[in-house]
Design a protein around this motif. Structure first.
Motif, PDB file in Angstrom:
ATOM      1  N   ARG A  24      32.008  81.337  63.700  1.00 21.64           N
ATOM      2  CA  ARG A  24      33.129  82.356  64.585  1.00 21.64           C
ATOM      3  C   ARG A  24      34.090  81.341  66.352  1.00 21.64           C
ATOM      4  O   ARG A  24      34.793  81.393  66.234  1.00 21.64           O
ATOM      5  N   ALA A  25      32.279  80.863  66.360  1.00 26.18           N
ATOM      6  CA  ALA A  25      32.585  80.076  67.470  1.00 26.18           C
ATOM      7  C   ALA A  25      33.094  78.833  68.216  1.00 26.18           C
ATOM      8  O   ALA A  25      33.882  78.518  68.743  1.00 26.18           O
ATOM      9  N   ALA A  26      33.599  78.503  66.692  1.00 24.54           N
ATOM     10  CA  ALA A  26      34.306  77.024  66.403  1.00 24.54           C
ATOM     11  C   ALA A  26      34.881  77.577  66.171  1.00 24.54           C
ATOM     12  O   ALA A  26      36.754  76.720  66.185  1.00 24.54           O
ATOM     13  N   GLY A  27      36.163  78.538  65.566  1.00 24.13           N
ATOM     14  CA  GLY A  27      37.765  78.735  65.495  1.00 24.13           C
ATOM     15  C   GLY A  27      37.982  78.820  64.281  1.00 24.13           C
ATOM     16  O   GLY A  27      37.387  77.820  63.701  1.00 24.13           O
ATOM     17  N   VAL A  28      39.118  78.939  63.633  1.00 24.79           N
ATOM     18  CA  VAL A  28      39.655  79.110  62.598  1.00 24.79           C
ATOM     19  C   VAL A  28      41.005  78.330  63.021  1.00 24.79           C
ATOM     20  O   VAL A  28      41.753  78.557  63.371  1.00 24.79           O
ATOM     21  N   VAL A  29      41.970  77.582  61.633  1.00 25.14           N
ATOM     22  CA  VAL A  29      43.041  77.089  61.526  1.00 25.14           C
ATOM     23  C   VAL A  29      43.646  77.585  59.878  1.00 25.14           C
ATOM     24  O   VAL A  29      42.594  78.039  59.341  1.00 25.14           O
ATOM     25  N   GLY A  30      44.193  78.329  60.051  1.00 23.93           N
ATOM     26  CA  GLY A  30      45.209  78.513  58.905  1.00 23.93           C
ATOM     27  C   GLY A  30      46.773  77.981  58.997  1.00 23.93           C
ATOM     28  O   GLY A  30      47.387  76.908  59.845  1.00 23.93           O
ATOM     29  N   VAL A  31      46.869  77.605  57.531  1.00 27.76           N
ATOM     30  CA  VAL A  31      48.245  77.067  57.198  1.00 27.76           C
ATOM     31  C   VAL A  31      49.061  78.585  56.945  1.00 27.76           C
ATOM     32  O   VAL A  31      48.764  79.377  55.843  1.00 27.76           O
ATOM     33  N   ALA A  65      47.785  68.512  55.650  1.00 26.08           N
ATOM     34  CA  ALA A  65      46.908  66.787  56.211  1.00 26.08           C
ATOM     35  C   ALA A  65      47.234  67.695  57.148  1.00 26.08           C
ATOM     36  O   ALA A  65      46.132  67.686  58.514  1.00 26.08           O
ATOM     37  N   VAL A  66      47.901  68.309  58.419  1.00 22.44           N
ATOM     38  CA  VAL A  66      47.811  69.099  59.555  1.00 22.44           C
ATOM     39  C   VAL A  66      46.887  69.768  59.600  1.00 22.44           C
ATOM     40  O   VAL A  66      45.849  69.249  60.849  1.00 22.44           O
ATOM     41  N   ALA A  67      46.192  70.590  58.911  1.00 24.65           N
ATOM     42  CA  ALA A  67      45.536  71.320  59.021  1.00 24.65           C
ATOM     43  C   ALA A  67      43.551  70.534  58.344  1.00 24.65           C
ATOM     44  O   ALA A  67      43.186  70.934  59.739  1.00 24.65           O
ATOM     45  N   SER A  68      43.373  69.722  57.851  1.00 24.31           N
ATOM     46  CA  SER A  68      42.812  69.355  57.742  1.00 24.31           C
ATOM     47  C   SER A  68      42.454  68.802  59.010  1.00 24.31           C
ATOM     48  O   SER A  68      40.917  68.427  59.520  1.00 24.31           O
ATOM     49  N   ARG A  69      43.591  68.080  59.662  1.00 23.91           N
ATOM     50  CA  ARG A  69      42.739  67.329  61.020  1.00 23.91           C
ATOM     51  C   ARG A  69      42.269  67.368  61.917  1.00 23.91           C
ATOM     52  O   ARG A  69      41.822  67.513  62.759  1.00 23.91           O
ATOM     53  N   LEU A  70      43.383  69.354  61.968  1.00 23.87           N
ATOM     54  CA  LEU A  70      42.873  70.358  62.998  1.00 23.87           C
ATOM     55  C   LEU A  70      41.240  70.826  62.935  1.00 23.87           C
ATOM     56  O   LEU A  70      40.783  70.995  63.857  1.00 23.87           O
ATOM     57  N   CYS A  71      40.708  70.725  61.853  1.00 22.26           N
ATOM     58  CA  CYS A  71      39.518  71.316  61.587  1.00 22.26           C
ATOM     59  C   CYS A  71      38.896  70.917  61.682  1.00 22.26           C
ATOM     60  O   CYS A  71      37.531  70.666  62.192  1.00 22.26           O
ATOM     61  N   ALA A  72      38.877  69.225  61.356  1.00 22.91           N
ATOM     62  CA  ALA A  72      38.001  67.772  62.146  1.00 22.91           C
ATOM     63  C   ALA A  72      38.023  67.760  62.912  1.00 22.91           C
ATOM     64  O   ALA A  72      36.313  67.763  63.977  1.00 22.91           O
ATOM     65  N   GLU A  73      38.476  68.178  64.427  1.00 23.71           N
ATOM     66  CA  GLU A  73      38.923  67.954  65.761  1.00 23.71           C
ATOM     67  C   GLU A  73      38.512  68.816  65.997  1.00 23.71           C
ATOM     68  O   GLU A  73      37.111  68.602  66.874  1.00 23.71           O
ATOM     69  N   ARG A  74      37.700  69.720  65.851  1.00 28.69           N
ATOM     70  CA  ARG A  74      37.554  71.361  66.458  1.00 28.69           C
ATOM     71  C   ARG A  74      36.242  71.964  66.169  1.00 28.69           C
ATOM     72  O   ARG A  74      35.340  72.719  66.397  1.00 28.69           O
ATOM     73  N   GLY A  75      36.064  70.643  64.296  1.00 32.02           N
ATOM     74  CA  GLY A  75      34.654  71.756  63.836  1.00 32.02           C
ATOM     75  C   GLY A  75      35.023  73.240  63.272  1.00 32.02           C
ATOM     76  O   GLY A  75      34.408  74.049  63.210  1.00 32.02           O
ATOM     77  N   ALA A  76      36.600  73.639  63.175  1.00 33.69           N
ATOM     78  CA  ALA A  76      36.743  74.933  63.517  1.00 33.69           C
ATOM     79  C   ALA A  76      36.739  75.155  61.433  1.00 33.69           C
ATOM     80  O   ALA A  76      36.846  74.355  60.383  1.00 33.69           O
ATOM     81  N   THR A  77      37.025  76.492  61.235  1.00 30.35           N
ATOM     82  CA  THR A  77      37.347  76.602  59.498  1.00 30.35           C
ATOM     83  C   THR A  77      38.697  76.177  58.867  1.00 30.35           C
ATOM     84  O   THR A  77      39.064  77.791  60.146  1.00 30.35           O
ATOM     85  N   LEU A  78      39.099  75.671  58.233  1.00 30.84           N
ATOM     86  CA  LEU A  78      40.091  76.110  57.134  1.00 30.84           C
ATOM     87  C   LEU A  78      39.991  77.798  56.391  1.00 30.84           C
ATOM     88  O   LEU A  78      39.374  78.404  55.664  1.00 30.84           O
ATOM     89  N   VAL A  79      41.387  78.315  56.711  1.00 27.93           N
ATOM     90  CA  VAL A  79      41.167  79.887  56.068  1.00 27.93           C
ATOM     91  C   VAL A  79      42.605  79.527  55.375  1.00 27.93           C
ATOM     92  O   VAL A  79      43.847  79.304  56.233  1.00 27.93           O
ATOM     93  N   HIS A  80      42.342  78.778  53.724  1.00 32.03           N
ATOM     94  CA  HIS A  80      43.938  78.456  53.381  1.00 32.03           C
ATOM     95  C   HIS A  80      44.190  79.508  53.050  1.00 32.03           C
ATOM     96  O   HIS A  80      43.822  81.161  52.705  1.00 32.03           O
ATOM     97  N   ALA A  81      45.676  80.064  53.434  1.00 29.77           N
ATOM     98  CA  ALA A  81      46.703  80.772  52.266  1.00 29.77           C
ATOM     99  C   ALA A  81      45.638  81.826  51.265  1.00 29.77           C
ATOM    100  O   ALA A  81      46.476  82.505  50.816  1.00 29.77           O
ATOM    101  N   TYR A  82      45.612  80.736  50.460  1.00 26.07           N
ATOM    102  CA  TYR A  82      45.890  81.541  48.785  1.00 26.07           C
ATOM    103  C   TYR A  82      44.414  80.704  47.968  1.00 26.07           C
ATOM    104  O   TYR A  82      44.098  81.435  47.146  1.00 26.07           O
ATOM    105  N   ALA A  83      43.675  79.475  48.681  1.00 31.63           N
ATOM    106  CA  ALA A  83      43.121  78.643  47.359  1.00 31.63           C
ATOM    107  C   ALA A  83      41.557  78.967  48.368  1.00 31.63           C
ATOM    108  O   ALA A  83      41.246  78.212  48.585  1.00 31.63           O
ATOM    109  N   ASP A  84      41.146  80.033  48.390  1.00 33.75           N
ATOM    110  CA  ASP A  84      39.964  80.421  48.902  1.00 33.75           C
ATOM    111  C   ASP A  84      39.370  81.693  47.885  1.00 33.75           C
ATOM    112  O   ASP A  84      39.795  82.217  48.671  1.00 33.75           O
ATOM    113  N   PRO A  85      38.072  81.513  47.836  1.00 32.31           N
ATOM    114  CA  PRO A  85      37.327  82.803  46.961  1.00 32.31           C
ATOM    115  C   PRO A  85      37.522  84.234  47.898  1.00 32.31           C
ATOM    116  O   PRO A  85      38.073  84.954  47.312  1.00 32.31           O
ATOM    117  N   TRP A  86      37.509  83.567  49.461  1.00 34.21           N
ATOM    118  CA  TRP A  86      36.966  85.296  50.276  1.00 34.21           C
ATOM    119  C   TRP A  86      38.537  86.322  50.520  1.00 34.21           C
ATOM    120  O   TRP A  86      38.979  86.398  50.412  1.00 34.21           O
TER     121      TRP A  86
END
Lengths: 325, 325
Positions: B70-77, B133-154
């Protein structure tokens, strides 16, 4: 009017109506939203099957009729929402329904009432035969029961069932019931019903400009009528010439004042409901919301706004969305 | 993608998501209607606080994050509805959210996402940098968690909670659950979730013309992509280039076929929802309804139609109401 219809509506009657309605119609949603920094609760009775709360009172009234009364049919008077409520309940119960409607009622309301199987008798709203006189004549001719749109204890109690739903829905979310209910007001059936249902809540009726007879009645302490030269209003559902004693007896005791909204405030409320709540509201159904958005009604975290109807022509609604007044 | 994200979604996960969501969000209404002589059930998830079902998966995902995540934030597309879901859940949990959105996303969706406190990073949909790719780059830069719009079990499980609500709502009305669920389909998150939630129901995904990759994938048995020169569609919420293996594994097992609807069929469905249900639907949110109204999906008394979103510009909606194609 029969002696039976003259009984006073009661809170017990509201509870009985609510029980009957719960067997037939699921609760309409109570949508949470924020206005001017406060949480408000929007009761979307515009999502009832007929697109209006009127289904409540009509069902309570018609389902309480005796077999003999059912066989003789019912007559209603309405610009369209009560019409659909009576037609819907009548079809479900196998009762013949005749509805007296103004010739200038919205086409969608006329069509929907006919589609529900009711016979529609038209009258000319300004200057023509008095609509209650038309209905009384039909009742006399046919031995039918008049189902008045608001001056009827069953109708008042039925509409009040929305208030008990609101209390239950707020309690399910950890809140006591509403502190205040702001509601569109035509003849005062819903307003009186909500006042009976929620004795601890302040109840504020809202009327469109020029059709503020309840506001003036509350201020003067006596039933006032709408002026003969009242301006046209888009709020056809709130176009009632005067409240009746059975309603005013409750309103006078429970409502300190009423509010008036302009046509532009109503359109702004329709646009807000579109964008924020994603609901279609007809002008009259948006009147209470208009008063809250305009800052005319006090709000706190437990204020509830009645959204009462959604039967509007696509062309009219498109025009409202495109206006920016 | 982390190993944890690669777990398969499960029916138990859907049930756990539904429990969490029930604590926060009241059930959206299941509206009864009649189409072509049959009763159908319309699940109005378009009435969620963000105007779309996406709030479900986002809440299940974000509320399961660890304190460190949670502290590292999330990224969505997202073109806008998943964006608002993630932003809504993030604000409630005090998580920083960044959303990668196409520059041609509807203005109402961009504005609403920003209003919920998320940072919006724009990308150019056709021909520009790949959005993942944009989202992955942001996640890598920030250590954030990617929250995919559909390809995610949660996310899949969260969306599936709508299915359990439908079953409960039908049972409350004396019916067994749905025989069939017709649903708009973009990447297949909701479709897979519903399939997990309702193992006894036929699940039919519906896509707009030119964006029928799931239809073709089901027909061919392998994941197909949308053509590079796919035509524009008003259904921005369903504009996904391809489903992912985590979704397709469920779809392939549970969906016999998909359906395709035209732009005119979608507009007709938006008008029908306006007139009959009194709901605002965005084009993508009306795709399943369009298929049923067009007679493309079989119906019986227990067919359910997902109404998935309502975020549309007033001008666009007014134009749809005024069209008569």
């Amino acid at each position: 009017m029969t002696a039976q219809q003259m009984r006073s509506p009661s809170r017990e009657g509201v509870a009985r109506a609510a029980d009957k309605i719960a067997q037939l119609l699921p609760q309409t949603p109570l949508l949470e939203a924020e206005i001017n920094g406060h949480t408000v609760w929007c009761k979307a009775d515009s999502l009832q099957p007929i697109g209006a709360f009127k289904i409540r009172g009509a069902w309570h009234r018609l389902s309480d009729l005796s077999q003999a009364e059912r066989a003789a049919g019912v007559v209603g008077v309405s610009s369209g929402n009560h019409a659909q409520g009576v037609a819907w309940a009548a079809r479900r119960l196998g009762i013949r329904a005749t509805i007296v409607m103004p010739v200038d009622a919205p086409q969608v309301k006329l069509a929907a009432t006919r589609a529900l199987g009711a016979e529609v008798v038209l009258y000319d709203r300004p200057g023509g035969e008095d609509r209650d006189a038309v209905a009384s004549r039909l009742c006399a001719e046919r031995g039918a029961t008049l189902v008045h749109a608001y001056a009827d204890p069953w109708v008042i109690e039925g509409q009040g069932s929305a208030g008990l739903e609101i209390v239950a829905q707020m309690q399910a979310r950890g809140l006591d019931g509403p502190t205040r209910i702001v509601t569109p007001c035509g003849g005062g059936g819903l307003t009186a019903g909500l006042a009976l249902a929620c004795p601890d809540a302040e109840v504020i009726p809202v009327e469109p400009e020029g059709w503020d007879d309840v506001c003036r009645s509350l201020a003067s302490g006596e039933i006032q009528r709408v002026a003969a030269d009242a301006p046209p209003t888009a709020c056809d559902a709130l176009q009632t010439p005067a409240t009746w004693p059975i309603n005013f007896a409750v309103l006078q005791q429970r409502c300190k004042f009423g509010l008036v909204v302009s046509a532009a405030e109503v359109r702004a409320a329709q646009r807000w409901a579109f964008s924020v709540l994603h609901l279609v509201l007809e002008p009259g159904g948006a009147a209470a919301l208009a008063a809250v958005l305009a800052g005319k009604a006090p709000v706190d975290g437990r204020t509830t706004i009645m959204l009462t109807g959604s039967n509007t022509d696509p062309a009219s609604f498109a025009k409202v969305l495109q206006d920016d007044d």
